[in-house]
Structure formats: C-alpha cells, structure tokens
Motif scaffolding. Sequence first.
Motif, PDB file in Angstrom:
ATOM      1  N   LEU A   1       0.828  -1.205   0.000  1.00  0.00           N
ATOM      2  CA  LEU A   1       0.000   0.000   0.000  1.00  0.00           C
ATOM      3  C   LEU A   1       0.862   1.255   0.000  1.00  0.00           C
ATOM      4  O   LEU A   1       0.553   2.250  -0.678  1.00  0.00           O
ATOM      5  N   LEU A   2       1.975   1.211   0.742  1.00  0.00           N
ATOM      6  CA  LEU A   2       2.874   2.362   0.798  1.00  0.00           C
ATOM      7  C   LEU A   2       3.619   2.564  -0.517  1.00  0.00           C
ATOM      8  O   LEU A   2       4.130   3.659  -0.779  1.00  0.00           O
ATOM      9  N   CYS A   3       3.691   1.521  -1.339  1.00  0.00           N
ATOM     10  CA  CYS A   3       4.331   1.625  -2.654  1.00  0.00           C
ATOM     11  C   CYS A   3       3.331   1.973  -3.755  1.00  0.00           C
ATOM     12  O   CYS A   3       3.726   2.197  -4.904  1.00  0.00           O
ATOM     13  N   SER A   4       2.053   2.006  -3.430  1.00  0.00           N
ATOM     14  CA  SER A   4       1.013   2.250  -4.440  1.00  0.00           C
ATOM     15  C   SER A   4       0.871   3.737  -4.732  1.00  0.00           C
ATOM     16  O   SER A   4       1.143   4.589  -3.875  1.00  0.00           O
ATOM     17  N   THR A   5       0.424   4.040  -5.924  1.00  0.00           N
ATOM     18  CA  THR A   5       0.194   5.435  -6.298  1.00  0.00           C
ATOM     19  C   THR A   5      -1.185   5.888  -5.819  1.00  0.00           C
ATOM     20  O   THR A   5      -2.079   5.075  -5.577  1.00  0.00           O
ATOM     21  N   HIS A   6      -1.333   7.197  -5.740  1.00  0.00           N
ATOM     22  CA  HIS A   6      -2.628   7.747  -5.336  1.00  0.00           C
ATOM     23  C   HIS A   6      -3.711   7.367  -6.340  1.00  0.00           C
ATOM     24  O   HIS A   6      -4.856   7.075  -5.965  1.00  0.00           O
ATOM     25  N   GLU A   7      -3.361   7.343  -7.614  1.00  0.00           N
ATOM     26  CA  GLU A   7      -4.332   6.997  -8.664  1.00  0.00           C
ATOM     27  C   GLU A   7      -4.830   5.558  -8.484  1.00  0.00           C
ATOM     28  O   GLU A   7      -6.031   5.279  -8.667  1.00  0.00           O
ATOM     29  N   GLU A   8      -3.937   4.644  -8.145  1.00  0.00           N
ATOM     30  CA  GLU A   8      -4.331   3.258  -7.915  1.00  0.00           C
ATOM     31  C   GLU A   8      -5.289   3.146  -6.731  1.00  0.00           C
ATOM     32  O   GLU A   8      -6.307   2.443  -6.794  1.00  0.00           O
ATOM     33  N   LEU A   9      -4.976   3.829  -5.653  1.00  0.00           N
ATOM     34  CA  LEU A   9      -5.763   3.722  -4.430  1.00  0.00           C
ATOM     35  C   LEU A   9      -7.100   4.446  -4.547  1.00  0.00           C
ATOM     36  O   LEU A   9      -8.069   4.065  -3.889  1.00  0.00           O
ATOM     37  N   ALA A  10      -7.158   5.486  -5.382  1.00  0.00           N
ATOM     38  CA  ALA A  10      -8.402   6.247  -5.533  1.00  0.00           C
ATOM     39  C   ALA A  10      -9.516   5.414  -6.141  1.00  0.00           C
ATOM     40  O   ALA A  10     -10.695   5.756  -6.015  1.00  0.00           O
ATOM     41  N   ALA A  11      -9.158   4.296  -6.795  1.00  0.00           N
ATOM     42  CA  ALA A  11     -10.164   3.415  -7.405  1.00  0.00           C
ATOM     43  C   ALA A  11     -10.608   2.301  -6.462  1.00  0.00           C
ATOM     44  O   ALA A  11     -11.383   1.430  -6.858  1.00  0.00           O
ATOM     45  N   THR A  12     -10.143   2.327  -5.212  1.00  0.00           N
ATOM     46  CA  THR A  12     -10.512   1.323  -4.220  1.00  0.00           C
ATOM     47  C   THR A  12     -11.540   1.908  -3.252  1.00  0.00           C
ATOM     48  O   THR A  12     -11.987   3.044  -3.407  1.00  0.00           O
TER      49      THR A  12
ATOM     50  N   GLY B   1     -11.995   8.661   1.806  1.00  0.00           N
ATOM     51  CA  GLY B   1     -11.490   9.919   1.262  1.00  0.00           C
ATOM     52  C   GLY B   1     -10.440  10.584   2.125  1.00  0.00           C
ATOM     53  O   GLY B   1      -9.441  11.100   1.620  1.00  0.00           O
ATOM     54  N   PHE B   2     -10.629  10.580   3.460  1.00  0.00           N
ATOM     55  CA  PHE B   2      -9.671  11.271   4.330  1.00  0.00           C
ATOM     56  C   PHE B   2      -8.317  10.563   4.310  1.00  0.00           C
ATOM     57  O   PHE B   2      -7.272  11.200   4.480  1.00  0.00           O
ATOM     58  N   VAL B   3      -8.324   9.235   4.079  1.00  0.00           N
ATOM     59  CA  VAL B   3      -7.069   8.487   3.978  1.00  0.00           C
ATOM     60  C   VAL B   3      -6.388   8.792   2.649  1.00  0.00           C
ATOM     61  O   VAL B   3      -5.163   8.990   2.586  1.00  0.00           O
ATOM     62  N   LEU B   4      -7.164   8.857   1.589  1.00  0.00           N
ATOM     63  CA  LEU B   4      -6.607   9.204   0.286  1.00  0.00           C
ATOM     64  C   LEU B   4      -5.947  10.578   0.324  1.00  0.00           C
ATOM     65  O   LEU B   4      -4.902  10.800  -0.313  1.00  0.00           O
ATOM     66  N   ASP B   5      -6.523  11.493   1.083  1.00  0.00           N
ATOM     67  CA  ASP B   5      -5.927  12.828   1.222  1.00  0.00           C
ATOM     68  C   ASP B   5      -4.538  12.737   1.845  1.00  0.00           C
ATOM     69  O   ASP B   5      -3.624  13.471   1.443  1.00  0.00           O
ATOM     70  N   GLU B   6      -4.380  11.847   2.824  1.00  0.00           N
ATOM     71  CA  GLU B   6      -3.064  11.676   3.452  1.00  0.00           C
ATOM     72  C   GLU B   6      -2.097  10.997   2.496  1.00  0.00           C
ATOM     73  O   GLU B   6      -0.909  11.343   2.442  1.00  0.00           O
TER      74      GLU B   6
END
Length: 487
Positions: free
Chosen positions: A188-199, A203-208
């Motif tokens: 998860l720490l190696c994932s991009t924001h774009e990848e995680l935004a589709a999961t 929202g508040f975690v995606l902001d971090e």
Amino acid sequence: MGEVGFRVLRPGTRAPDVLYVRRQMSAQGIPLRFIAIVGSGPAGFFAAEALLKDPTVEVHLFERLTAPFGLVRYGVAPDHQKIKAVSKGFERTASDSRLRFFGNVTIGKDIQVHELAELYDQVLYAHGCEASRELGVEGESLAGVHSALSFVSWYNGHPDYVALPVNLDVTDVVIVGAGDVSLDVCRLLCSTHEELAATDMPGFVLDEFKKKRVARIHILIRRGPAEASFALKELRALLDRPGIQVRCDLEVLRQALGEELSEGPNGQRAKLEHLYDCCQQEVANVSTELRFHFLKSPVEFVAEPESHNANAATPSPRVARVRVEDNRLVESQGRINAIGTGTFSETDAQLCLLAVGYRGVQLPGLPLDSKSGLILNVEGRVLAAAGQVLPRHYVVGWIKRGPQGVIGTNKGDSRATVELMLQDLHSLPARPEPMTEQLLRSRHVSFISYSDWERLDKVEMERGKQLGKPREKVLSAAAALEVLALS
C-alpha cells in the motif's frame, strides 16, 4: 428427532415462512433453539451458516460496530476487492429468516456476558483478536510508531481508528514483521494515489496518501529467510510492482538457499529464489527502495532531537531512528529461535509499523488467558478459570486458535465447533424465546438490523459511485445512525 417439514415453501415464496415452521415444530413438540453469536466477521458468519443447517436453530448475531463482515471490511487491503467479495456468501446467510443481526451492540456494555447466557441456549464467541501485541522496547509509544493493526484499520476506515495521527509526509519507513500483513502494508505504501483512488479507501485516507513521499522502506525480520512466513503470492504482488528496487544481504539469501528447503504449503524455496532474483535486478526509474533485513530486531525507537520538534503542532516527541540488533539462530527443542549478538546499528525512520501479532480483548465476565491472549478452550468449548468446561459457551476463529490462516481457514474451524455445539444442544432443556429486542429498546440502545445495514450499504455504494470507487464508507456509529434516522 423425527422429520419435520420445516423447509416447505409457500407458493411464490423464496424463504421458509417463520410462523409455518414454528407451528410445525410446536405440533411435534420440538422446541426452537436460540443461539447467540458475538462477532459478525468471517468466523461468525461461517458458524451461522453451519448452525442454520439445523432446522431447529435460530441465530442472533451481535456486532459492536454498525457494519458486519469484520476483517473482510476492515482488514483486507483496499486493493484486494476480489477477496472482499467473500461477503456475498455472508449476505446469503444473512437472508435466512432465522438469522437476526444486532449491530451497534457492545457485549459487556449494552448486554452483559451473563445476560447472554441467561437469554440463549448457547453463546458462541467469534469476536477475534482486536488488540496488537507489543514489542516491549523503549520508545514504542513515540509519535510515528503504530501497530500494523491500527494502520490497516485506519486506511480501511475502521471507526476506532479514523483519528489515528498518521503522517505519510516522510521519506523513511520501518516495518517490523515477516508475515503477509507486513507485505500488505508495504504494498500500500508503494502504491500510487491513482491506484488507491479506485478502491474503497476512505477519502480522508486518500488525502493523506496524496502527501506520501516514501523513498525507502526497511522490513526488519528477526529470524532468517528460511523462517519467513509471508506467502509467495503476497511477495510477488509486492516485488513485481514497477519502480521497486529490492535490496537484501545476498550472502544471507545464498546461505538459506543452500540449505534443504522443502517447498511446503508456503513455497519456501520459491519465495527465496524470487526474492534473490529481484535483489539482483537493477531497476530503472526507482520510486521506492525496499530493503529486507533478515536476522535483525528493533531494540529501541529513538526520538528526534527536541529542537527539531519545537514548532510541531503536537509536543509529543516523534520517532527519528530505530536501533537494531543483529541476531543469530539457535535451535532448541525443535524450534528455531533468534538470539541477539550484541552488535547494533541504526536506521532512519520517521514512520514505524509493527506487524508482530494480535491478541484478544477481555470481555467482562469471560475468561481470557493473559499469556496467549485467547479464550481458553478445548476444541471450541470454553474453559472456566479453574480449567473445567463452561457449559453452553463456545469459541471460534482467531479468539479460539490465534491469529493464523486466511479467511477460508475459518470455515472448517467454524464447522468443527458447530458440530460440538449441536452435539450438546439437544441434551439441554429448552429456553423461552429471548426478548432481546425489547431488552435493548428498554436500555435505549440504537441497534442496527440487517435491513438497516442493507440501506447503509446502498448509501455507501451510491456515494462511492459518484467518486468512481466501489464505496465510500460511513465512518462512525453517529453518522450511520444519522443516515438511517435511528438516533
């Protein structure tokens, strides 16, 4: 017991008519049995499924949170949506008219353990291991040091952890542990924001995660490569990502590969060979350097100098480095143990995640072994403090056997306990139908039914659709009750 027409359906119906079933049972002098299950995660649902195969049983499922499914919802990584789909089977179980769901009900607060025993023929505890084990080393309470359990719960939107003070605006991370959880967290720490935004990550975690600038991740593993417990599948999912430069002491790996390693269920040799191959590859356009440190144990989390923290919003000292001791392996009574050598080094780290295990939480009135963190039991039958079987009390899942196995492991485990329960059940004197709903209402407990959850589920999915993701979770009991207008 005799054959009863419990499963006869009325024309045009898809589920047994409850009143019809009860009339048939009453006519034949067969009492309906009521069983309480505490915890609505995989173990609880698998147990409910097995219990409902007995037509004389009705199940009341208790959950302290407002949503069911436990680790499927709050433990499985957001990028593993296929694994989360196991909840579809739980939904089928919940559709049985002989199962009632009581969400937002805390055992030990809203209903006491002894009251459940008075109300129900049997009580099955399936509430899992909700606390983290501690390393017990200096500096473990510094800001920036978190258990993997709390970090995973945070990025999954667990109501207990939404306020966890996570800071991803760091360059160096240390993860302690050699299991699948440590690799999940690392991925998860190696994932991009774009990848995680589709999961379904909130929202508040995606902001971090937008602030994330992690450049180096160190995985500390106290034993050697041959003892690593992570699965090959999880290792590949991490190491085969683009931009990951893998580092390790190649001599340590070569030595382990030179030993007689069986493939075994974990594919031990295949894991080490894949790790060795990845370590030898130089990656272009590196986004994250991932370093495996075998035979290393953290002995102290060191705070940053006070001058560096003087203008921080919080006065709490933050972690800056980890002091590490080299280990050697010693075999004793068939076990491989890691023993410190007295040789130390330090590694920079502004975020430390400890994936070192889980333990159960004490429920008032229920025995918990202080050493194992589990409810003492014999094959699922609970033992009292004095060691004798506690009649009509049972356990299943992690709180029975410890935090091990995958989600599917709970199915066979649940069936084994349920088999014992049903052996015991029909020798017990019958009890009247529990007036649980009336009791909760008299205590002004805003419980959530399964139909309430289905409404909440629909709201989450609709909100998620608007954001281009599977769901946007409702993050607190207060928010859930507001959505449902039950407060």
